[in-house]
Design an enzyme around this catalytic site. Structure first.
Site, short mmCIF file in Angstrom:
data_model
loop_
_atom_site.label_atom_id
_atom_site.label_comp_id
_atom_site.label_asym_id
_atom_site.label_seq_id
_atom_site.Cartn_x
_atom_site.Cartn_y
_atom_site.Cartn_z
N CYS A 1 0.81 -1.23 0.00
CA CYS A 1 0.00 0.00 0.00
C CYS A 1 0.84 1.27 0.00
CB CYS A 1 -0.93 0.01 1.21
SG CYS A 1 -0.09 0.19 2.79
N CYS B 1 -1.71 -17.08 -0.21
CA CYS B 1 -1.05 -16.46 -1.36
C CYS B 1 0.37 -16.06 -0.98
CB CYS B 1 -1.83 -15.25 -1.87
SG CYS B 1 -1.55 -13.73 -0.94
N VAL C 1 4.11 12.96 7.47
CA VAL C 1 4.73 13.66 6.33
C VAL C 1 4.88 12.70 5.14
CG1 VAL C 1 6.81 14.84 5.54
CG2 VAL C 1 5.93 15.30 7.83
N GLU D 1 -15.41 -20.41 -3.26
CA GLU D 1 -16.36 -19.30 -3.17
C GLU D 1 -17.41 -19.41 -2.06
OE1 GLU D 1 -17.05 -17.59 -7.50
OE2 GLU D 1 -17.61 -19.68 -7.34
C1 LIG Z 1 -1.42 3.63 8.94
C2 LIG Z 1 -1.53 4.72 9.98
C3 LIG Z 1 -2.49 4.60 10.96
C4 LIG Z 1 -2.61 5.60 11.93
N1 LIG Z 1 -3.57 5.48 12.86
C5 LIG Z 1 -3.73 6.45 13.80
C6 LIG Z 1 -4.72 6.38 14.79
O1 LIG Z 1 -5.50 5.43 14.83
N2 LIG Z 1 -4.82 7.38 15.68
C7 LIG Z 1 -3.94 8.44 15.68
O2 LIG Z 1 -4.04 9.30 16.52
N3 LIG Z 1 -3.00 8.53 14.74
C8 LIG Z 1 -2.86 7.58 13.81
N4 LIG Z 1 -1.90 7.70 12.85
C9 LIG Z 1 -1.13 8.93 12.80
C10 LIG Z 1 0.17 8.85 13.55
O3 LIG Z 1 -0.07 8.68 14.93
C11 LIG Z 1 0.88 10.15 13.30
O4 LIG Z 1 1.15 10.23 11.93
C12 LIG Z 1 2.16 10.23 14.06
O5 LIG Z 1 1.94 10.29 15.43
C13 LIG Z 1 2.98 11.42 13.62
O6 LIG Z 1 4.25 11.29 14.20
P1 LIG Z 1 5.54 11.22 13.29
O7 LIG Z 1 6.71 11.23 14.16
O8 LIG Z 1 5.46 10.10 12.35
O9 LIG Z 1 5.37 12.58 12.52
P2 LIG Z 1 6.07 13.08 11.21
O10 LIG Z 1 5.33 12.58 10.02
O11 LIG Z 1 7.50 12.78 11.25
O12 LIG Z 1 5.81 14.64 11.39
C14 LIG Z 1 4.50 15.12 11.48
C15 LIG Z 1 4.46 16.64 11.65
O13 LIG Z 1 4.87 17.03 12.97
C16 LIG Z 1 5.85 18.03 12.95
N5 LIG Z 1 6.74 17.78 14.06
C17 LIG Z 1 7.10 16.56 14.52
N6 LIG Z 1 7.90 16.72 15.62
C18 LIG Z 1 8.03 18.05 15.82
C19 LIG Z 1 8.70 18.82 16.79
N7 LIG Z 1 9.41 18.28 17.77
N8 LIG Z 1 8.61 20.16 16.72
C20 LIG Z 1 7.90 20.77 15.74
N9 LIG Z 1 7.25 20.07 14.79
C21 LIG Z 1 7.31 18.74 14.82
C22 LIG Z 1 6.50 17.88 11.60
O14 LIG Z 1 7.04 19.08 11.16
C23 LIG Z 1 5.39 17.41 10.71
O15 LIG Z 1 4.68 18.48 10.20
C24 LIG Z 1 -1.75 6.72 11.89
C25 LIG Z 1 -0.79 6.83 10.89
C26 LIG Z 1 -0.67 5.84 9.94
C27 LIG Z 1 0.35 5.98 8.86
S1 FES Z 2 -2.69 -12.02 2.10
FE1 FES Z 2 -2.14 -13.35 3.71
S2 FES Z 2 -1.78 -15.19 2.68
FE2 FES Z 2 -2.56 -13.91 1.12
S1 FES Z 3 3.33 -1.45 2.06
FE1 FES Z 3 1.55 -1.45 3.26
S2 FES Z 3 2.32 -0.86 5.17
FE2 FES Z 3 4.01 -0.65 3.90
#
Ligand SMILES: Cc1cc2nc3c(=O)[nH]c(=O)nc-3n(C[C@H](O)[C@H](O)[C@H](O)COP(=O)(O)OP(=O)(O)OC[C@H]3O[C@@H](n4cnc5c(N)ncnc54)[C@H](O)[C@@H]3O)c2cc1C
Ligand code: FES
Ligand code: FES
Length: 1296
Positions: free
Chosen positions: A13, A77, A226, A1228
């Site tokens: 994905c 799969c 990001v 199926e």
């Molecule tokens: C598949 C998936 C499922 C998710 N499910 C949930 C969920 O169920 N609930 C939920 O709450 N969240 C969920 N999230 C979101 C996730 O929690 C947030 O994306 C994450 O917490 C962001 O943290 P990061 O370090 O990855 O941020 P980054 O992507 O690294 O940064 C995010 C932003 O924060 C800013 N930033 C980060 N640190 C600082 C700092 N110290 N000072 C100033 N700016 C800063 C950056 O500039 C940027 O703009 C999900 C994300 C994904 C990909």
């Molecule tokens: S996606 Fe898990 S075995 Fe096919």
């Molecule tokens: S390819 Fe789906 S989580 Fe990374």
């Protein structure tokens, strides 16, 4: 990783939403699982990454994790398998003897579309260290005493737990990284790429310096916000600062007032720290921590929590993110470089924006301890309980005057109710000074209803549901606080006992269950594998990442990449298409459109044509498009990134056409239907309506479904440079059709086109039709450029372009007697076919052919109309219309039972076919004996009668939780109703060393067709399975094969393999007779010397099924597979959440060829049905664009959805003289069993509605999502919210 030729890590994905790309990341203790797709390579400086290749291989030694998932039949799969392996491996590195809960948590971020998770968990459970048994007994105990027919993956198969050892190599690396960390990891790092410059500051002062110099650069730590925004929303950041190694941002410090987390602490670290604190602190002090912990437990999956940071979560300022609400309610503060600020609504400026100064850095977050008279809670509700963004979340805190129930202050924040955090100020202020009792609740709801009201057009849709949810959350909070006040001896508010269950969150558990099957007879040779639960023959390669899928093949020299350009309008003329800018993108090679097709720009299917590229209807008219997502062109470039970038620069101008419509209802208004319109009729329906006690009319809508195979569609087209030859390495379920379409497109004979199919990462019917078009386009690109061309659809494009299961609407009139006997039913089925016919008419036929299910309704009439709308064309999906046809009749049975006031199972039983020689409504004779046996056994094994009473008792004693139970029988036709497809072919070669190569026309997509083919060959040739190999499906070896579909693959291929092997054995017979004591190898050498051909083709001419639609008769199917299923669910009436409690399935698969694979198909099919009927919801914008284009918007079942008790029994003593070794097709049928959850939910809702005095019928469409469940549970809260009349506004999303 592909540069390093490490293809084990899969790409499903690109957004962190599937877990297929899981790797282990090690910097310092603990190791953590992470999504490789969100890890920029430059962020890995100083880290060790272990991929699935690094832990074991079939060439050296399998790691026990790999071995156990394979031997427990946890890989079908195989596309999710490396990710599963790495999640489990990482857990074991940190915790060699994990608990079941640890395993459950480790797998929350991994999706599997095939297995239904149970076997994966079974394999991994063996690491819990209790015993070597599969732990499938009651409550996870040993099952090995369960008798010979219990499918236990225990002692002999699964390796011993002691076999798990830490390797020396990883320990050395581990120390190395600890040393690096102590040294501080060195100075500032800078990486310069083509488009992005990446700084990794050495320490805090360096960070501040960089931040001051580059105030617009994001601070990227986890990259989970990001990263996806750059990938999917087109965000561009030429400069990124990554402060991940700044130690000051990682500190955790405890003080008297609370705890302070550095902003770069991961959510896992926060969770672990709080978990420890909750265990050791006084509960009164830790209420905030407890509330946060509850949120963190179901926030995202493990891998995301390991990467995502607390600072990033807050500063992403996404109202769907869960932390800000509870942190704000709990009066947390943010320590910035310049000052300390409270975290509240004033901190946020709008969606994705805060009031932080551009050059500011968040250092830490302070979370206070709670005070004795302070009560705090957090709430969230999502489409799926775990690993899903919340629809609405909330944080609530109330402070009482000491020793009283008088509110001193109240703080309530909602997320998901607008572009930013919503503080319901008026409500909070209005309640201050009040006592915490019913009066306050009334007032709170009145005030809240005003403050949380959303306009019906609001972004995200579900507006009424979101408002009601906000009230429900407050009611839950109210009840929790009443409880706690009473425990403190304060408070006069009454809380009835039957309310209390609503306060306990549903517990996510690992699936347990029994699988039983009949052992082979004792006289069967131990060397004969037929009928034994043999492991999928590629399971070990899949578990080690060695199994190759089309996109794992190394690049052919000079290879290019093609990216599709699709229409953004649903019905329009294309005025101009300007690709000049696209071709200026570095690496862009050429643009393709209909004009570049050397042969026919058409895919031909039973006289239906579908354009490959949109084209002129005739030379004088401009191009027209008929749906969003229609392919109008393609860009070819040197790399996939360049092709994607270039495709984004193609400028298309449209002139919209009318009419444009998307829904079934609109199509009915426009009378927009495809031909043929079908009808089936038995008896005299109109006359019978005059003889019945009662008549009922109604309708049932079933939404569509996305295949969501883990491997997206694609191929590599390789021109051979001679005579127009072209090879395609393609993920297709129908290689011969792909070959034919590519030939027509290129104007080349089929004998020059060769399709190779090694395996598919899931197909489910979705890789039959559209893949042929994609192949033809890639082949056109290869033809035009003379170079190999790779096409790999992004997940979003795959969902947009290829579409999925048809939405159906059934309108019915049914006549019945007071005892529930149905005498007449008249059903009109409408399906949404989309803009082209594809397979829609055959799918409608299958729905009609299944409209009787197992019921003898003497007068039955069905009309089937396929609606033509402006949506991407719907196509085949496991069940092929069967589930829709069956569900409508089950809905009728359900309604009739409710109307007669009779138990549904009694009404089902009274209507069931029972005569030994019965006839379907299309006059196909069959014997329903085994169906009735399945039904009886299912009711017995599920203990249906007593559980039904228990459900009634539960409902009588619980107000806000209700349960429902439902059982259904099943009769499902196997084979193609287009008789000529019922054929199979194979080629078996024996080589001089005695090894055997089997080729057949089926395609392996996880269902185990190759394993079964090898078992059959092994039985006939008398050689072990290990001497038999299947390399690939290839149109050059086995021509003109039928698609692997209709649950008929093994029937056809198995018979063909048998035929070929028998021919060979006949030829070998004289040699064997002459030298009876010789070995197989000696016979083969001798046969060779005697010039006996050691190669044979096999063919199976199946039955010529057909239906005379004029006469409403015909043997549509080869035979029927039977079954029965019973499910019990519990719903939370306040939130719409539900928990699947238990499912029992009895399935008649005849004499199973391989019970392990068949159980796998049953469980996997059922779980796909679980998704279809309860959680998988596609959303379209009002102008016809699919909104749900990835795992973050579209939820397939995850581990948390599987009933903790999932029992599968294969019917004993069943025969099927029609098919190979008396087996039955099984792919199926089990999908339909998901409807038991739907009807059980409907029963539970009915119980909830009765509490509000609503006793009549009510409509519930499938899937029964949280929104629909909550909205149907009408109560005082639903009545407080204003409903806007549908049609009076433009909604955010529409049902199609
Ligand atoms: C598949 C998936 C499922 C998710 N499910 C949930 C969920 O169920 N609930 C939920 O709450 N969240 C969920 N999230 C979101 C996730 O929690 C947030 O994306 C994450 O917490 C962001 O943290 P990061 O370090 O990855 O941020 P980054 O992507 O690294 O940064 C995010 C932003 O924060 C800013 N930033 C980060 N640190 C600082 C700092 N110290 N000072 C100033 N700016 C800063 C950056 O500039 C940027 O703009 C999900 C994300 C994904 C990909
Ligand atoms: S996606 Fe898990 S075995 Fe096919
Ligand atoms: S390819 Fe789906 S989580 Fe990374």
């Amino acid at each position: 990783m592909s540069a390093a030729r490490l293809t084990g890590t899969k790409y499903g994905c690109g957004s962190g939403g599937c877990g297929a790309c899981t790797v282990m990341l090690s910097r310092y203790d603990p190791h953590c699982s992470a999504n490789a797709c969100l890890l920029p390579v430059v962020s890995l400086h100083g880290a060790a990454v272990v991929t699935v290749e690094g832990i074991g291989s079939t060439k050296t030694k399998l790691h026990p994790v790999q071995e156990r998932i394979a031997k427990a039949h946890g890989s079908q799969c195989g596309f999710c398998t490396p990710g599963m392996v790495m999640s489990m491996y990482t857990l074991l590195r940190n915790q060699p003897q994990p608990s079941l809960e640890d395993i459950r948590e480790a797998l929350t971020g991994n999706l599997c579309r095939c297995t239904g998770y149970r076997p994966i968990v079974d394999g991994f459970k063996t690491f819990c260290g209790v015993s070597e048994c599969c732990q499938n007994g009651e409550s996870g105990k040993n099952c090995c005493g369960g008798g010979p027919s219990t499918l236990c993956n225990g002692s002999s198969d699964v390796s011993q737990t002691s076999a798990f050892r830490k390797t020396v190599q990883t320990l050395v690396l581990h120390l190395h990284f600890q040393l690096m960390l102590q040294k501080g990891g060195g100075g500032r790092l800078c990486f310069q790429g083509n488009r992005v410059k990446w700084f990794s500051p050495a320490d805090l002062s360096d960070l501040l310096e960089l931040r001051a110099a580059h105030p617009n650069a994001p601070l990227v730590v986890g990259n989970t916000n990001v990263g996806p925004n750059m990938m999917f929303k087109g965000d561009v950041h030429p400069l990124i600062i990554s402060p991940g190694s700044v130690m000051e941002l990682h500190t955790v410090s405890w003080g008297k007032k609370g705890v302070t987390f550095g902003s770069a602490c991961s959510l896992s670290e926060v969770k672990e720290e709080l978990q420890g604190a909750v265990g050791r602190l006084d509960p009164e002090e830790s209420r905030v921590f407890q509330a946060l912990l509850n949120t963190l437990r179901c926030l995202a999956g493990k891998q995301i929590r390991n990467m995502a940071t607390v600072g990033g979560n807050i500063l992403s300022a996404d109202p769907k993110y869960d932390l800000s609400c509870i942190l704000a309610a709990a009066d947390c503060t943010l320590q910035l470089v310049s000052k300390e600020v409270p975290l509240n609504e004033k901190f946020f400026a709008g969606f994705g924006r805060t009031h932080l100064r551009a050059d500011e850095v968040l250092l830490s977050l302070h979370i206070p301890r709670s005070q004795p008279w302070e009560f705090v809670s957090a709430f969230r509700q999502a489409q799926r309980r775990e690993f899903a963004f919340s629809i609405v979340n909330a944080g609530m805190k109330v402070v009482f005057k000491e020793g009283t129930d008088t509110v001193q202050s109240l703080s309530i924040f909602y997320g998901g109710m607008g572009p930013t955090l919503l503080r319901v100020k008026r409500t909070c202020e209005g309640l201050v000074g009040m006592s915490w009792n019913e009066g306050l609740l009334e007032e709170a709801c009145r005030l809240l209803a005003e403050e949380v009201a959303l306009p019906p057009t609001a972004h995200g849709g579900k507006t009424e549901f979101r408002s009601i949810l906000s009230l429900s959350f407050f009611f839950k909070f109210y009840m929790q606080v009443v409880q706690e006040l009473r425990e403190k001896g304060v408070g006069v508010a009454d809380l009835p006992l039957e309310y209390l269950s609503a306060l306990k969150p549903f517990k996510n558990e690992v699936p347990q269950g029994h699988q039983t099957f009949q052992m082979v007879s004792e006289i069967q040779s131990s060397k004969d594998p037929v009928g034994r639960p043999r492991v999928h023959i590629a399971a070990f390669q899949q578990a080690t990442g060695e199994a190759k899928y089309y996109d794992d093949l190394p690049a052919v020299s000079g290879e290019l990449f093609v990216f599709m350009v699709t229409s953004t309008r649903a019905h329009a003329k294309i005025i101009s298409m300007d690709f000049s800018e696209a071709l200026r993108v570095p690496g862009a090679v050429t643009f393709l459109s209909a004009r570049d097709v050397p042969g026919q720009n058409r895919r031909l299917w039973f006289n239906n044509t579908e354009e490959l590229f949109a084209e002129e209807e005739c030379t004088f008219r401009p191009l027209q498009v008929c749906c969003v997502g229609q392919i109008i062109g393609a860009v070819v470039a040197e790399s996939r990134e360049q092709a994607k970038r270039a495709a984004e620069r193609v400028r298309v101008t449209y002139d919209d056409l009318s009419p444009v419509f998307f829904t079934i209802e609109e199509a009915i208004q426009h009378q927009s239907f495809f031909n043929p319109k079908r009808k089936l009729e038995r008896g005299n329906v109109d006359e019978a309506f005059g003889k019945v006690d009662r008549i009922l009319e109604g309708e049932m809508y079933m939404g569509g479904q996305e295949h969501f195979y883990m491997e997206t569609q694609g191929l590599i087209a390789v021109p051979r440079g001679e005579d127009g030859e072209m090879d395609l390495y393609v993920a297709t379920q129908h290689a011969a059709f792909t070959q034919e379409v590519v030939g027509h497109t290129l104007g080349v004979d089929s004998n020059k086109i060769t399709c190779h199919v090694k395996r598919l990462g899931g197909g489910f019917g979705g890789k039959v039709m559209k893949i042929a078009s994609l192949s033809a386009i890639a082949a056109t690109a290869a033809y035009k450029t003379g170079r190999a061309v790779r096409c790999v659809l992004d997940r979003g494009d795959d969902m947009l372009i290829t579409s999925g299961r048809h939405p159906f609407l059934g309108k019915y009139k049914v006549g019945f007697m007071n005892d529930g006997t149905i005498l007449a039913a008249d059903i009109t089925y409408y399906s949404n076919g989309g803009s082209t016919l594809d397979e829609s008419s055959f799918i409608m036929e299958k729905a009609l052919l299944h409209m009787d299910n197992g019921y003898k309704i003497p007068n039955l009439r069905g009309h089937g109309l396929v609606c033509k709308t402006h949506l991407p064309s719907y196509t085949a999906f496991r069940g092929f219309g069967g589930p829709q046809g069956l569900t409508i009749i089950e809905s009728i049975l359900h309604e009739v039972a409710a109307e007669c006031g009779l138990p549904a199972e009694e009404v089902r039983a009274v209507n069931m076919y029972s005569e030994e020689e019965s006839y379907t409504h299309h006059r196909q004779p069959f014997c329903p004996r085994d169906m009735v046996r399945c039904w009886d056994e299912c009711l017995e094994k599920s203990d249906y009668s007593s559980r039904r009473l228990a459900v009634q008792h539960f409902n009588a004693t619980n107000r806000w939780r209700k349960r429902g139970i439902c059982a259904v029988p099943l009769k499902f036709g196997i084979g193609f109703s287009k008789g000529f497809y019922n054929q199979g072919a194979a080629l078996v070669n024996i080589y001089k060393d005695g090894s055997v190569l089997v080729s057949h026309g089926g395609t392996e997509m996880g269902q185990g067709i190759n394993t079964k083919a090898v078992q059959i060959a092994s039985r006939i040739l008398g050689v072990p399975m290990s001497s038999i190999h299947i390399k690939e499906t290839c149109t050059g070896n086995v021509p003109n094969a039928a698609p692997s579909a209709a649950s008929f693959g093994t029937d056809a291929v198995g018979m063909a393999v048998k035929d070929a092997c028998e021919k060979l054995m006949k030829r070998l017979e004289p040699v064997m007779k002459a030298y009876p004591k010789w070995t197989w190898s000696q016979w083969i050498v001798e046969a060779y010397c005697q010039k006996i051909s050691l190669s044979a083709t096999g063919f199976f001419m199946g039955p010529h099924t057909s239906v005379d639609w004029e006469k409403s008769e015909g043997a549509a199917y080869y035979y029927f597979t039977f079954g029965a299923c019973c499910s019990e669910v519990e719903i939370d009436c306040l939130t719409g959440d539900h928990k699947n409690i238990r499912t029992d399935i009895v399935m008649d698969v005849g004499k199973s060829l391989n019970p392990a694979l068949d159980v796998g198909q049953v469980e996997g099919g059922f779980v796909q049905g679980l998704g279809l009927y309860t959680i998988e919801e596609l959303q379209f914008s009002p102008d016809g664009a699919l909104r749900t284009r990835g795992p973050n918007q579209y939820k397939i079942p995850a581990l948390c959805d599987i009933p903790p008790q999932l029992n599968v029994h294969l019917l004993a003593d069943s025969q099927n003289p029609n098919a190979i070794y008396s087996s039955k097709g099984i792919g199926e049928p089990p999908v339909f069993f998901g409807c038991t959850l739907f009807f059980a939910i409907k029963e539970a809702i009915a119980a909830a509605r009765r509490e509000s005095g609503l006793n009549g019928r009510f409509a519930l469409s499938s899937p029964a999502t949280v929104e629909k469940i909550r909205m149907a549970c009408v109560d005082r809260f639903t009545e407080m919210v204003c409903f806007t009349k549908p049609g009076s506004f433009t909604p955010w999303a529409i049902n199609v």
